[in-house]
Design an enzyme around this catalytic site. Structure first.
Site, PDB file in Angstrom:
ATOM      1  N   ARG A  76       0.820  -1.227   0.000  1.00 50.67           N
ATOM      2  CA  ARG A  76       0.000   0.000   0.000  1.00 50.67           C
ATOM      3  C   ARG A  76       0.845   1.265   0.000  1.00 50.67           C
ATOM      4  O   ARG A  76       0.387   2.317  -0.439  1.00 50.67           O
ATOM      5  CB  ARG A  76      -1.006  -0.028   1.154  1.00 50.67           C
ATOM      6  N   GLU A 113       6.935 -11.018  14.144  1.00 56.10           N
ATOM      7  CA  GLU A 113       6.395 -11.749  15.279  1.00 56.10           C
ATOM      8  C   GLU A 113       6.351 -13.255  14.986  1.00 56.10           C
ATOM      9  O   GLU A 113       6.455 -14.071  15.881  1.00 56.10           O
ATOM     10  CB  GLU A 113       4.962 -11.274  15.606  1.00 56.10           C
TER      11      GLU A 113
END
Length: 188
Positions: A76, A113
């Site tokens: 994006r 993560e």
């Protein structure tokens, strides 16, 4: 889905710009996995008037002559970077996920993560002294942003600014990028 609204909207370009962004962000619960509240900026991109105002605000904040090229972070960030580059009359450079660029590229890997990711930029993307504005849609933990800023500098660019439309302040990305300045139109 609900809109991200706040009467006390805050951001580095002031409350009016923050409210403008907030008015076009939709909260999508449980995406991409249960427990995550995804901030969808597609309504902002689709609203021509608001999108133009946001791009103009970013250019006004940094100054039209403060950068020679705009870097957009996949994916994006490409939308924002291309619009800024066009409006400012400068070039645009994509920072892509590994394996997407056709010519020799610098790369940087960083921890996520749930594993590791790698970003790349063409080796010839910048000339010495190129002033680079880096943009993305959202700043979360700052891992992708930090890796991108390091990559741009390693490739010979001089980072003059980093801007996002939306900062998830509770995740600490801004602190991770310190002492580099962060410009967020909306911080939640």
């Amino acid at each position: 889905m609900t809109e991200t609204h706040s009467t006390a909207a805050r951001g580095d370009s002031g409350p009016e710009a923050a409210r403008l962004v907030a008015s076009r962000v939709l909260d999508v619960p449980d995406f991409p996995k249960p427990g995550v509240m995804f901030k969808d900026l597609m309504p902002l991109f689709a609203d021509a008037k608001v999108f133009r105002e946001v791009i103009d605000e970013i250019i006004a904040y940094h100054g039209r002559d403060a950068f020679d090229v705009v870097v957009g972070i996949e994916a994006r960030g490409f939308v924002v970077a291309a619009a800024i580059a066009y409006a400012a009359g400068v070039g645009v450079v994509p920072v892509r996920k590994a394996g997407k660029l056709p010519r020799p590229a610098h790369s940087v890997s960083y921890a996520l993560e749930y594993g590791e990711a790698t970003l790349e930029v063409h080796e010839d993307a910048f000339t010495a002294g190129h002033r680079v504005l880096v943009v993305d849609d959202v700043l979360a933990t700052g891992g992708t942003a930090e890796a991108t800023l390091d990559l741009v500098e390693r490739a010979g660019g001089t980072v003059t600014g980093f801007t996002v439309l939306l900062e998830l302040g509770f995740l600490g990305g801004r602190e991770r990028l310190a002492p580099r300045p962060v410009h967020a139109l909306l911080t939640v």
